[in-house]
Design an enzyme around this catalytic site. Structure first.
Site, mmCIF file in Angstrom:
data_model
loop_
_atom_site.group_PDB
_atom_site.id
_atom_site.type_symbol
_atom_site.label_atom_id
_atom_site.label_comp_id
_atom_site.label_asym_id
_atom_site.label_seq_id
_atom_site.Cartn_x
_atom_site.Cartn_y
_atom_site.Cartn_z
ATOM 1 N N SER A 194 3.816 -2.529 10.409
ATOM 2 C CA SER A 194 5.272 -2.560 10.579
ATOM 3 C C SER A 194 5.900 -3.898 10.177
ATOM 4 C CB SER A 194 5.660 -2.178 12.007
ATOM 5 O OG SER A 194 5.300 -0.832 12.248
ATOM 6 N N HIS A 235 -9.439 0.949 5.568
ATOM 7 C CA HIS A 235 -8.119 1.230 6.163
ATOM 8 C C HIS A 235 -8.270 2.221 7.322
ATOM 9 C CE1 HIS A 235 -3.963 2.383 6.696
ATOM 10 N NE2 HIS A 235 -3.629 1.306 6.012
ATOM 11 N N LYS A 276 0.001 4.309 -0.188
ATOM 12 C CA LYS A 276 -0.652 5.478 0.434
ATOM 13 C C LYS A 276 -0.441 6.716 -0.450
ATOM 14 C CE LYS A 276 0.225 3.285 4.829
ATOM 15 N NZ LYS A 276 0.353 3.397 6.250
ATOM 16 N N GLU A 328 -4.974 -5.146 10.967
ATOM 17 C CA GLU A 328 -3.918 -4.146 11.115
ATOM 18 C C GLU A 328 -4.129 -3.349 12.401
ATOM 19 O OE1 GLU A 328 -2.151 -2.946 7.127
ATOM 20 O OE2 GLU A 328 -4.005 -1.823 7.297
ATOM 21 N N GLU A 363 -6.501 4.579 8.335
ATOM 22 C CA GLU A 363 -6.233 5.996 8.045
ATOM 23 C C GLU A 363 -7.485 6.667 7.478
ATOM 24 O OE1 GLU A 363 -2.677 5.486 5.721
ATOM 25 O OE2 GLU A 363 -1.585 4.957 7.542
ATOM 26 N N ASN A 376 0.860 -1.185 0.000
ATOM 27 C CA ASN A 376 0.000 0.000 0.000
ATOM 28 C C ASN A 376 0.899 1.239 0.000
ATOM 29 O OD1 ASN A 376 -1.835 2.037 0.526
ATOM 30 N ND2 ASN A 376 -2.260 1.387 2.639
HETATM 31 C C1 PEP Z 1 -0.630 -0.017 6.295
HETATM 32 O O1 PEP Z 1 -0.833 1.173 6.335
HETATM 33 O O2 PEP Z 1 -1.466 -0.761 5.761
HETATM 34 C C2 PEP Z 1 0.589 -0.550 6.908
HETATM 35 C C3 PEP Z 1 0.583 -1.801 7.266
HETATM 36 O O3 PEP Z 1 1.639 0.322 7.083
HETATM 37 P P1 PEP Z 1 3.100 -0.032 7.651
HETATM 38 O O4 PEP Z 1 3.567 -1.300 6.996
HETATM 39 O O5 PEP Z 1 3.954 1.151 7.270
HETATM 40 O O6 PEP Z 1 2.972 -0.198 9.126
#
Ligand code: PEP
Length: 229
Positions: free
Chosen positions: A193, A88, A8, A157, A90, A6
């Site tokens: 992460s 998501h 973003k 997540e 965000e 992703n």
């Molecule tokens: C995400 O936003 O879906 C995500 C998992 O981000 P990150 O891997 O940077 O934690």
């Protein structure tokens, strides 16, 4: 394993083209059974060739019409896009997408047969109260969602693990994914992460069918290291 990247609000059309060239070169060595998805920003969507699926990070639940600044199904159809991320954190947090709206979006794209990666995850204060509270919280994120839809995957997540460098522990992932597996037989991705140093451990968990990766997918070489680990 499923590897979904992703981007973003990162990458331009030009840098996405370079990224895909590099990705395709590396994907020659990927295991046949592994599946790769990338979700670039909407301005970089185009017809790309390669051993990956191109999806969008978002779209509005409308065919076409008067929703300034959004794209609908007609704009995705032009590029033969039929894969979308929904829910998501965000978008839920920064853009105030409610469960009602998220489920409306899910049902709209489900009706059109889209492959949906449906994201759920709890904030830190819920995680700190313990596993039972986490499951209760996550269950609410299935309100209005058809968990029997055959073309969707869940991405678990934890919000506190996204972009923080602090992944959930193996125990937390196992406990949460096992509960989710009782609710749905669809594949479950872990996100939060995921990086070169923890991919081996996370991908070896039985109930992890794949990973959704933000930061560590932004550079094609890094993402390939996860895919080919
Ligand atoms: C995400 O936003 O879906 C995500 C998992 O981000 P990150 O891997 O940077 O934690």
């Amino acid at each position: 394993m499923i590897y979904a990247g992703n981007f973003k609000t990162n990458h331009t059309r030009s840098s996405t083209i370079d990224y895909i060239k590099e990705l395709n070169f590396g994907l020659k060595d990927k295991k046949e059974e592994d599946k790769v998805y990338i979700f670039p920003p909407l301005t970089a969507i185009d017809f790309y060739r390669g051993d990956f699926t191109l999806g969008v990070q978002n779209a509005y639940p409308i065919e076409s019409g008067a929703v300034t600044g959004e794209v609908g199904a007609a704009q995705l159809e032009e590029f033969k896009i039929n894969t979308i991320l929904i829910g998501h954190s965000e978008r839920r947090e920064l853009l105030n997408e409610t469960q009602e709206f998220v489920s409306k979006k899910f049902n709209f794209f489900k009706k059109r047969g889209f492959e949906i990666i449906y994201c759920i995850g709890e904030p830190l204060e819920i995680r700190e109260k313990g596993q039972d509270g986490v499951i209760e919280y996550l269950k609410k994120q299935f309100m209005g969602i058809d968990i029997d839809y055959s073309n969707f995957m869940i991405a678990y997540e934890p919000i506190w693990a996204i972009g923080t460098g602090r992944s959930a522990t193996v125990e937390e992932i196992i406990a949460t994914h096992n509960k989710l597996k009782e609710l749905s037989n669809r594949p479950i991705l872990y996100g939060g992460s995921v990086k070169e140093t923890n991919i081996a451990e996370i991908s070896s968990i039985d109930s992890v069918d794949g990973v959704l990766v933000g930061g560590a997918s932004l550079n094609a070489d890094n993402f390939l290291k996860l895919i080919l680990h």
